[in-house]
Write a protein that holds these residues in place. Structure first.
Motif, PDB file in Angstrom:
ATOM      1  N   LEU A  93       0.832  -1.208   0.000  1.00 16.72           N
ATOM      2  CA  LEU A  93       0.000   0.000   0.000  1.00 16.72           C
ATOM      3  C   LEU A  93       0.867   1.259   0.000  1.00 16.72           C
ATOM      4  O   LEU A  93       0.586   2.215  -0.721  1.00 16.72           O
ATOM      5  N   VAL A  94       1.920   1.246   0.804  1.00 14.68           N
ATOM      6  CA  VAL A  94       2.818   2.401   0.891  1.00 14.68           C
ATOM      7  C   VAL A  94       3.546   2.621  -0.438  1.00 14.68           C
ATOM      8  O   VAL A  94       3.758   3.764  -0.862  1.00 14.68           O
ATOM      9  N   ALA A  95       3.910   1.524  -1.114  1.00 20.02           N
ATOM     10  CA  ALA A  95       4.552   1.641  -2.429  1.00 20.02           C
ATOM     11  C   ALA A  95       3.612   2.323  -3.416  1.00 20.02           C
ATOM     12  O   ALA A  95       4.028   3.185  -4.206  1.00 20.02           O
ATOM     13  N   ASN A  96       2.325   1.957  -3.362  1.00 15.79           N
ATOM     14  CA  ASN A  96       1.343   2.629  -4.213  1.00 15.79           C
ATOM     15  C   ASN A  96       1.232   4.105  -3.832  1.00 15.79           C
ATOM     16  O   ASN A  96       1.121   4.974  -4.699  1.00 15.79           O
ATOM     17  N   GLY A  97       1.251   4.379  -2.519  1.00 13.17           N
ATOM     18  CA  GLY A  97       1.172   5.764  -2.056  1.00 13.17           C
ATOM     19  C   GLY A  97       2.325   6.609  -2.572  1.00 13.17           C
ATOM     20  O   GLY A  97       2.148   7.757  -2.971  1.00 13.17           O
ATOM     21  N   ALA A  98       3.529   6.014  -2.593  1.00  8.94           N
ATOM     22  CA  ALA A  98       4.703   6.730  -3.091  1.00  8.94           C
ATOM     23  C   ALA A  98       4.553   7.022  -4.582  1.00  8.94           C
ATOM     24  O   ALA A  98       4.844   8.125  -5.053  1.00  8.94           O
ATOM     25  N   SER A  99       4.075   6.022  -5.327  1.00 10.50           N
ATOM     26  CA  SER A  99       3.867   6.189  -6.765  1.00 10.50           C
ATOM     27  C   SER A  99       2.787   7.233  -7.041  1.00 10.50           C
ATOM     28  O   SER A  99       2.938   8.095  -7.922  1.00 10.50           O
ATOM     29  N   ALA A 100       1.695   7.173  -6.274  1.00  9.07           N
ATOM     30  CA  ALA A 100       0.599   8.126  -6.459  1.00  9.07           C
ATOM     31  C   ALA A 100       1.045   9.546  -6.137  1.00  9.07           C
ATOM     32  O   ALA A 100       0.688  10.499  -6.839  1.00  9.07           O
ATOM     33  N   ALA A 101       1.837   9.702  -5.074  1.00  9.18           N
ATOM     34  CA  ALA A 101       2.332  11.027  -4.694  1.00  9.18           C
ATOM     35  C   ALA A 101       3.244  11.592  -5.783  1.00  9.18           C
ATOM     36  O   ALA A 101       3.181  12.783  -6.111  1.00  9.18           O
ATOM     37  N   LYS A 102       4.079  10.725  -6.355  1.00  8.66           N
ATOM     38  CA  LYS A 102       4.977  11.144  -7.437  1.00  8.66           C
ATOM     39  C   LYS A 102       4.178  11.598  -8.655  1.00  8.66           C
ATOM     40  O   LYS A 102       4.447  12.658  -9.233  1.00  8.66           O
ATOM     41  N   GLU A 103       3.180  10.801  -9.040  1.00  8.63           N
ATOM     42  CA  GLU A 103       2.352  11.156 -10.193  1.00  8.63           C
ATOM     43  C   GLU A 103       1.575  12.443  -9.946  1.00  8.63           C
ATOM     44  O   GLU A 103       1.435  13.276 -10.853  1.00  8.63           O
ATOM     45  N   GLN A 104       1.066  12.625  -8.737  1.00  8.90           N
ATOM     46  CA  GLN A 104       0.334  13.843  -8.398  1.00  8.90           C
ATOM     47  C   GLN A 104       1.244  15.067  -8.493  1.00  8.90           C
ATOM     48  O   GLN A 104       0.852  16.109  -9.007  1.00  8.90           O
TER      49      GLN A 104
END
Length: 200
Positions: A93-104
């Protein structure tokens, strides 16, 4: 669908009492409330959209990204840890959060660069054909590729036409010229990002 709903409801039941708990760290309390609110948003998506539909997938992806970004905050700033398989799930979940934050961050950066640009209009000589140009510097540290921009061109009557400008590469610190042509004699120009890639 039932399993997803059950999982979200279990988190809501567990976490909602934390809203009224006293926290020494006000930032942590704000993040906890934000997380509970995202759980409520998740339940709204489950209730209001047909599972597996395009609308459901879009809305679920949005709330999932918000949720995982908040979980990343709890891990990075407050040392959240779980046990066994739960820890493995948390790490995913945290890995997805990092990816989502980067994309945002990338999305916000390019939207800011384009929306603040000033496009100049040039009459090509007969009043029936116009060129719209802006030179924009990439003041970020992100290297963009395949940037496509839509110009909303509004004439004196407020009628909108669209024109398109494109660049292949746009490195940090580089100035590029976005240019589009149209028969619209625009009195107002609104640029928006249509598409972009980020270079590896």
């Amino acid at each position: 669908m039932a399993a997803v709903k059950k999982g979200v409801q279990a988190e809501i039941d567990t976490d909602t009492p934390l809203k009224d708990r006293k926290f020494k760290d006000s930032k942590l309390h704000e993040s906890v409330i934000s997380y509970i609110n995202v759980l409520d948003e998740s339940m709204d998506v489950i209730k209001n959209y047909s599972y597996g539909s395009a609308e459901y997938n879009e809305k679920w992806s949005e709330v999932y990204d918000k949720r995982t970004q908040l979980l990343k905050t709890f891990v990075d700033q407050y040392g959240l840890k779980l046990q066994g398989e739960d820890q493995e799930t948390l790490e995913e979940l945290v890995a997805n959060g990092a990816s989502a934050a980067k994309e945002q961050h990338e999305k916000e950066t390019i939207n800011k660069l384009i929306s603040s640009a000033q496009f100049e209009k040039k009459d090509e000589g007969d009043g029936n054909y116009f060129t719209y140009t802006a030179v924009i510097e990439n003041t970020s540290d992100i290297s963009f590729e395949n940037v496509s921009v839509v110009l909303g061109l509004y004439d004196a009557d407020g009628v909108k036409q669209e024109a398109y400008a494109h660049v292949n590469t746009w490195a940090p610190g580089e100035k590029v010229k976005f240019e589009a042509t149209s028969d619209c004699n625009a009195t107002e120009i609104k640029p928006t990002v249509q598409f972009y890639d980020v270079a590896d």
